[in-house]
Motif scaffolding. Structure first.
Motif, PDB file in Angstrom:
ATOM      1  N   SER A 114       0.799  -1.233  -0.130  1.00 48.92           N
ATOM      2  CA  SER A 114       0.074  -0.067  -0.085  1.00 48.92           C
ATOM      3  C   SER A 114       0.746   1.071   0.053  1.00 48.92           C
ATOM      4  CB  SER A 114      -0.815  -0.077   1.219  1.00 48.92           C
ATOM      5  OG  SER A 114      -0.260  -0.018   2.190  1.00 48.92           O
ATOM      6  N   GLN A 115       1.738   1.327   0.830  1.00 55.69           N
ATOM      7  CA  GLN A 115       2.603   2.308   1.076  1.00 55.69           C
ATOM      8  C   GLN A 115       4.075   2.408   1.066  1.00 55.69           C
ATOM      9  OE1 GLN A 115       0.880   4.980   4.187  1.00 55.69           O
ATOM     10  NE2 GLN A 115      -0.574   3.623   4.505  1.00 55.69           N
ATOM     11  N   LYS A 116       5.001   3.373   1.284  1.00 54.38           N
ATOM     12  CA  LYS A 116       6.269   3.393   1.499  1.00 54.38           C
ATOM     13  C   LYS A 116       6.500   2.116   2.661  1.00 54.38           C
ATOM     14  CE  LYS A 116       9.613   6.867   2.882  1.00 54.38           C
ATOM     15  NZ  LYS A 116       9.948   8.288   2.721  1.00 54.38           N
TER      16      LYS A 116
END
Ligand code: TRP
Length: 331
Positions: free
Chosen positions: A194-196
């Protein structure tokens, strides 16, 4: 013959403990490479860590673990200065002096301040507002001209240059305007896709993990969500595991992409290959790290020596600033 170095690099990182492969590919690898061309100073910014008051009980341990990772990755205390921010307290004095030339309105419009204020409305402290001023002091007390950072720090560096310009204008040219040096690393997404990749999201792989832990973590990684069954064709271009293959299995990419697109290899096997690639690449790092762990007191010695070398530069700059601002009689 020793080539003339280009200039001085400074960078800082909050001591978050054991580093992960996102930290490595996004920052540390670059720090290591810059040592060949620049005079480098790398700092664990423990005072900055206090602005969010997370993990202060673990601060000492986190500094130790981050430094072990930095050293094992190839930061070389013979060539570079490695130290802890609070060990050179002159930076806090310079921070106060720079705060006198920094308009309040410059600080309240910094995006990271606004974001932190939203995230921790119960703790919008004065230190948080002054965060970029302290960061400016970090850089300019060593008269660094080059600052390797990620994109998220560009606004802070812009402000650092504004503070420098204002100081130089008011008190005569003193500091170079620090320029960012963006890392050319792709964004490393977390295992959840989803994200970093980040420790706080717990979607990371620690550099110092064992091969077994690495394998276990990789097995939890998200792949192409449209590929439900092994017989479904996959899309490497949207697959998080594939993006990590690009880093750790660059010589096998054609095979990996082809077998994914044609459903000739399932995600479990593909992840196993990724874990193997990561473990292969990190093996020498992990051996060096273990060697360092077995030398008690080594990190402390490195940091004491780094603080001592950093202090010499910091005191000289601070004296110059104090004279220019009228706090001390000119020598
Ligand atoms: N603000 C930086 C970060 O969150 C850390 C930092 C503090 C820094 N002082 C610095 C980075 C000086 C570069 C130069 O990542």
């Amino acid at each position: 013959m020793c080539a003339q170095k280009k200039g001085r690099v400074f960078s800082g990182a909050r001591p978050t403990g054991r580093q992960h492969i996102g930290n490595y590919l996004g920052a540390i690898k670059n720090y290591v490479a810059l040592q060949d061309e620049y005079d480098c100073i790398y700092c664990a910014v423990d005072i900055h860590a206090l602005t969010t008051l997370e993990n202060t009980d673990k601060l000492q341990e986190n500094i130790q673990e981050m430094m072990l990772d930095w050293l094992a990755a190839g930061l070389d205390p013979q060539r570079s200065i490695l130290f802890v921010q609070s060990h050179v307290p002159e930076v806090m004095v310079l921070h106060t002096l720079l705060s006198m030339v920094t308009p309040y309105s410059w600080l309240t419009r910094v995006p990271s301040f606004k974001e932190k204020a939203r995230q921790q409305p119960e703790n919008i402290n004065y230190g948080l507002l002054g965060y970029p001023v302290l960061m400016t002091a970090d850089i300019v007390i060593y008269k660094a001209d080059t600052v390797p950072v990620g994109e998220d720090q560009l606004a802070h560096l812009e402000l650092a240059r504004e503070i420098v310009r204002r100081f130089n204008h008011l008190f005569s040219p003193t500091f170079p305007e620090p320029q960012p040096k963006l890392t050319q690393a792709p964004l490393i997404v977390g295992l959840d896709g989803s994200q970093k990749m980040s420790k706080s999201l717990n979607n990371h792989i620690e550099l110092a993990a064992t091969p077994e832990e690495t394998h276990k973590r990789v097995m939890t990684a998200m792949t192409d969500p449209q590929r439900q069954r092994k017989t479904d064709p996959g899309r490497p271009e949207v697959c998080n595991v594939y993006s990590l293959h690009q880093q750790f299995n660059p010589d096998k990419l054609d095979d990996i992409a082809y077998k994914c697109r044609n459903a000739l290899r399932g995600c479990v096997e593909c992840k196993g290959m990724l874990a193997d690639g990561i473990n292969r690449e990190l093996k020498p790092f992990r051996e060096r790290r273990q060697g360092l762990v077995e030398r008690p007191g080594y990190v402390k010695e490195v940091l004491a020596d780094g603080a001592q070398r950093a202090s010499v530069i910091a005191r000289e700059t601070l004296l110059e600033v104090e004279e220019k601002m009228g706090l001390k009689a000119k020598a």
